[in-house]
Write a protein that holds these residues in place. Structure first.
Motif, PDB file in Angstrom:
ATOM      1  N   MET A   1      22.718  52.252-105.368  1.00  0.00           N
ATOM      2  CA  MET A   1      23.346  51.565-106.468  1.00  0.00           C
ATOM      3  C   MET A   1      23.079  50.065-106.384  1.00  0.00           C
ATOM      4  O   MET A   1      22.762  49.442-107.382  1.00  0.00           O
ATOM      5  CB  MET A   1      24.836  51.858-106.453  1.00  0.00           C
ATOM      6  N   ARG A   2      23.176  49.509-105.185  1.00  0.00           N
ATOM      7  CA  ARG A   2      22.889  48.080-105.030  1.00  0.00           C
ATOM      8  C   ARG A   2      21.431  47.767-105.309  1.00  0.00           C
ATOM      9  O   ARG A   2      21.111  46.759-105.905  1.00  0.00           O
ATOM     10  CB  ARG A   2      23.235  47.615-103.619  1.00  0.00           C
ATOM     11  N   THR A   3      20.555  48.670-104.827  1.00  0.00           N
ATOM     12  CA  THR A   3      19.128  48.427-105.046  1.00  0.00           C
ATOM     13  C   THR A   3      18.790  48.483-106.528  1.00  0.00           C
ATOM     14  O   THR A   3      17.927  47.736-106.992  1.00  0.00           O
ATOM     15  CB  THR A   3      18.261  49.441-104.278  1.00  0.00           C
ATOM     16  N   ASP A   4      19.453  49.364-107.270  1.00  0.00           N
ATOM     17  CA  ASP A   4      19.233  49.417-108.722  1.00  0.00           C
ATOM     18  C   ASP A   4      19.644  48.113-109.383  1.00  0.00           C
ATOM     19  O   ASP A   4      18.938  47.600-110.249  1.00  0.00           O
ATOM     20  CB  ASP A   4      20.018  50.567-109.353  1.00  0.00           C
ATOM     21  N   LYS A   5      20.764  47.566-108.962  1.00  0.00           N
ATOM     22  CA  LYS A   5      21.247  46.312-109.537  1.00  0.00           C
ATOM     23  C   LYS A   5      20.310  45.158-109.171  1.00  0.00           C
ATOM     24  O   LYS A   5      20.005  44.310-109.999  1.00  0.00           O
ATOM     25  CB  LYS A   5      22.666  46.019-109.061  1.00  0.00           C
ATOM     26  N   ARG A   6      19.847  45.155-107.913  1.00  0.00           N
ATOM     27  CA  ARG A   6      18.910  44.113-107.482  1.00  0.00           C
ATOM     28  C   ARG A   6      17.627  44.175-108.305  1.00  0.00           C
ATOM     29  O   ARG A   6      17.115  43.155-108.749  1.00  0.00           O
ATOM     30  CB  ARG A   6      18.564  44.282-106.010  1.00  0.00           C
ATOM     31  N   LEU A   7      17.114  45.386-108.478  1.00  0.00           N
ATOM     32  CA  LEU A   7      15.881  45.553-109.257  1.00  0.00           C
ATOM     33  C   LEU A   7      16.088  45.105-110.697  1.00  0.00           C
ATOM     34  O   LEU A   7      15.256  44.391-111.259  1.00  0.00           O
ATOM     35  CB  LEU A   7      15.424  47.007-109.220  1.00  0.00           C
ATOM     36  N   THR A   8      17.203  45.482-111.284  1.00  0.00           N
ATOM     37  CA  THR A   8      17.508  45.078-112.662  1.00  0.00           C
ATOM     38  C   THR A   8      17.577  43.564-112.776  1.00  0.00           C
ATOM     39  O   THR A   8      17.022  42.972-113.707  1.00  0.00           O
ATOM     40  CB  THR A   8      18.838  45.710-113.113  1.00  0.00           C
ATOM     41  N   ASN A   9      18.230  42.918-111.820  1.00  0.00           N
ATOM     42  CA  ASN A   9      18.339  41.455-111.842  1.00  0.00           C
ATOM     43  C   ASN A   9      16.982  40.794-111.667  1.00  0.00           C
ATOM     44  O   ASN A   9      16.663  39.821-112.355  1.00  0.00           O
ATOM     45  CB  ASN A   9      19.303  40.978-110.757  1.00  0.00           C
ATOM     46  N   ARG A  10      16.182  41.307-110.755  1.00  0.00           N
ATOM     47  CA  ARG A  10      14.860  40.715-110.527  1.00  0.00           C
ATOM     48  C   ARG A  10      13.949  40.874-111.741  1.00  0.00           C
ATOM     49  O   ARG A  10      13.201  39.972-112.089  1.00  0.00           O
ATOM     50  CB  ARG A  10      14.218  41.335-109.296  1.00  0.00           C
ATOM     51  N   LEU A  11      14.019  42.030-112.367  1.00  0.00           N
ATOM     52  CA  LEU A  11      13.210  42.236-113.568  1.00  0.00           C
ATOM     53  C   LEU A  11      13.659  41.315-114.694  1.00  0.00           C
ATOM     54  O   LEU A  11      12.832  40.791-115.447  1.00  0.00           O
ATOM     55  CB  LEU A  11      13.285  43.698-114.017  1.00  0.00           C
ATOM     56  N   ALA A  12      14.962  41.081-114.814  1.00  0.00           N
ATOM     57  CA  ALA A  12      15.463  40.178-115.851  1.00  0.00           C
ATOM     58  C   ALA A  12      15.007  38.746-115.579  1.00  0.00           C
ATOM     59  O   ALA A  12      14.616  38.021-116.496  1.00  0.00           O
ATOM     60  CB  ALA A  12      16.983  40.253-115.916  1.00  0.00           C
ATOM     61  N   ARG A  13      15.037  38.327-114.309  1.00  0.00           N
ATOM     62  CA  ARG A  13      14.610  36.967-113.960  1.00  0.00           C
ATOM     63  C   ARG A  13      13.111  36.778-114.094  1.00  0.00           C
ATOM     64  O   ARG A  13      12.637  35.662-114.294  1.00  0.00           O
ATOM     65  CB  ARG A  13      15.041  36.632-112.533  1.00  0.00           C
ATOM     66  N   ALA A  14      12.341  37.849-113.969  1.00  0.00           N
ATOM     67  CA  ALA A  14      10.882  37.748-114.048  1.00  0.00           C
ATOM     68  C   ALA A  14      10.395  37.413-115.453  1.00  0.00           C
ATOM     69  O   ALA A  14       9.311  36.868-115.617  1.00  0.00           O
ATOM     70  CB  ALA A  14      10.248  39.053-113.582  1.00  0.00           C
ATOM     71  N   LYS A  15      11.180  37.728-116.452  1.00  0.00           N
ATOM     72  CA  LYS A  15      10.836  37.460-117.847  1.00  0.00           C
ATOM     73  C   LYS A  15       9.443  37.985-118.186  1.00  0.00           C
ATOM     74  O   LYS A  15       8.570  37.266-118.653  1.00  0.00           O
ATOM     75  CB  LYS A  15      10.941  35.978-118.168  1.00  0.00           C
ATOM     76  N   LEU A  16       9.244  39.258-117.906  1.00  0.00           N
ATOM     77  CA  LEU A  16       7.955  39.887-118.154  1.00  0.00           C
ATOM     78  C   LEU A  16       7.684  40.002-119.647  1.00  0.00           C
ATOM     79  O   LEU A  16       8.583  40.284-120.430  1.00  0.00           O
ATOM     80  CB  LEU A  16       7.929  41.282-117.524  1.00  0.00           C
ATOM     81  N   ARG A  17       6.434  39.769-120.033  1.00  0.00           N
ATOM     82  CA  ARG A  17       6.074  39.890-121.448  1.00  0.00           C
ATOM     83  C   ARG A  17       6.190  41.320-121.923  1.00  0.00           C
ATOM     84  O   ARG A  17       6.654  41.592-123.019  1.00  0.00           O
ATOM     85  CB  ARG A  17       4.638  39.417-121.678  1.00  0.00           C
ATOM     86  N   LEU A  18       5.715  42.243-121.114  1.00  0.00           N
ATOM     87  CA  LEU A  18       5.729  43.656-121.480  1.00  0.00           C
ATOM     88  C   LEU A  18       6.591  44.409-120.462  1.00  0.00           C
ATOM     89  O   LEU A  18       6.091  44.981-119.496  1.00  0.00           O
ATOM     90  CB  LEU A  18       4.308  44.223-121.491  1.00  0.00           C
ATOM     91  N   ALA A  19       7.871  44.409-120.681  1.00  0.00           N
ATOM     92  CA  ALA A  19       8.792  45.005-119.717  1.00  0.00           C
ATOM     93  C   ALA A  19       8.609  46.514-119.595  1.00  0.00           C
ATOM     94  O   ALA A  19       8.919  47.090-118.560  1.00  0.00           O
ATOM     95  CB  ALA A  19      10.224  44.684-120.118  1.00  0.00           C
ATOM     96  N   ASN A  20       8.109  47.155-120.628  1.00  0.00           N
ATOM     97  CA  ASN A  20       7.947  48.608-120.593  1.00  0.00           C
ATOM     98  C   ASN A  20       6.509  49.028-120.322  1.00  0.00           C
ATOM     99  O   ASN A  20       6.134  50.162-120.594  1.00  0.00           O
ATOM    100  CB  ASN A  20       8.419  49.221-121.915  1.00  0.00           C
ATOM    101  N   ALA A  21       5.696  48.139-119.788  1.00  0.00           N
ATOM    102  CA  ALA A  21       4.293  48.444-119.522  1.00  0.00           C
ATOM    103  C   ALA A  21       4.174  49.446-118.383  1.00  0.00           C
ATOM    104  O   ALA A  21       5.031  49.517-117.510  1.00  0.00           O
ATOM    105  CB  ALA A  21       3.540  47.171-119.163  1.00  0.00           C
ATOM    106  N   SER A  22       3.104  50.217-118.402  1.00  0.00           N
ATOM    107  CA  SER A  22       2.859  51.174-117.329  1.00  0.00           C
ATOM    108  C   SER A  22       1.362  51.244-117.050  1.00  0.00           C
ATOM    109  O   SER A  22       0.545  50.742-117.821  1.00  0.00           O
ATOM    110  CB  SER A  22       3.387  52.558-117.718  1.00  0.00           C
ATOM    111  N   ILE A  23       1.021  51.878-115.961  1.00  0.00           N
ATOM    112  CA  ILE A  23      -0.385  52.020-115.575  1.00  0.00           C
ATOM    113  C   ILE A  23      -1.177  52.746-116.659  1.00  0.00           C
ATOM    114  O   ILE A  23      -2.327  52.421-116.931  1.00  0.00           O
ATOM    115  CB  ILE A  23      -0.491  52.786-114.235  1.00  0.00           C
ATOM    116  N   GLU A  24      -0.542  53.716-117.273  1.00  0.00           N
ATOM    117  CA  GLU A  24      -1.227  54.488-118.316  1.00  0.00           C
ATOM    118  C   GLU A  24      -1.603  53.641-119.533  1.00  0.00           C
ATOM    119  O   GLU A  24      -2.467  54.008-120.309  1.00  0.00           O
ATOM    120  CB  GLU A  24      -0.352  55.662-118.774  1.00  0.00           C
ATOM    121  N   ASP A  25      -0.951  52.489-119.710  1.00  0.00           N
ATOM    122  CA  ASP A  25      -1.204  51.625-120.855  1.00  0.00           C
ATOM    123  C   ASP A  25      -2.386  50.672-120.659  1.00  0.00           C
ATOM    124  O   ASP A  25      -2.770  49.963-121.590  1.00  0.00           O
ATOM    125  CB  ASP A  25       0.042  50.791-121.182  1.00  0.00           C
ATOM    126  N   ILE A  26      -2.969  50.640-119.472  1.00  0.00           N
ATOM    127  CA  ILE A  26      -4.077  49.714-119.213  1.00  0.00           C
ATOM    128  C   ILE A  26      -5.290  50.129-120.030  1.00  0.00           C
ATOM    129  O   ILE A  26      -5.695  51.291-120.034  1.00  0.00           O
ATOM    130  CB  ILE A  26      -4.431  49.682-117.716  1.00  0.00           C
TER     131      ILE A  26
END
Length: 65
Positions: A1-26
């Motif tokens: 549960m903590r790791t999920d929250k950490r990951l969510t926070n890090r992804l929010a701070r990263a401000k990724l252009r394509l947050a839903n991107a995946s390897i299959e989309d390359i």
């Protein structure tokens, strides 16, 4: 549960252009110097596993007395 929250926070701070991107989309058809096999191998973790097996973190070193 903590790791999920950490990951969510890090992804929010990263401000990724394509947050839903995946390897299959390359798009490998455009010329960017991407090697399809290398990218897919990295995505599967093959390189990481090979390196980890080749260079174990905790190796015992024999020290002469």
């Amino acid at each position: 549960m903590r790791t999920d929250k950490r990951l969510t926070n890090r992804l929010a701070r990263a401000k990724l252009r394509l947050a839903n991107a995946s390897i299959e989309d390359i798009d490998f058809s455009t010329h960017r110097g991407l090697d399809r096999r290398k990218v897919l191998s990295l995505a599967q973790g093959a390189r990481h596993a090979r390196l980890r097996n080749a260079c174990p973190r905790h190796t015992e070193i024999a020290v002469p007395i």
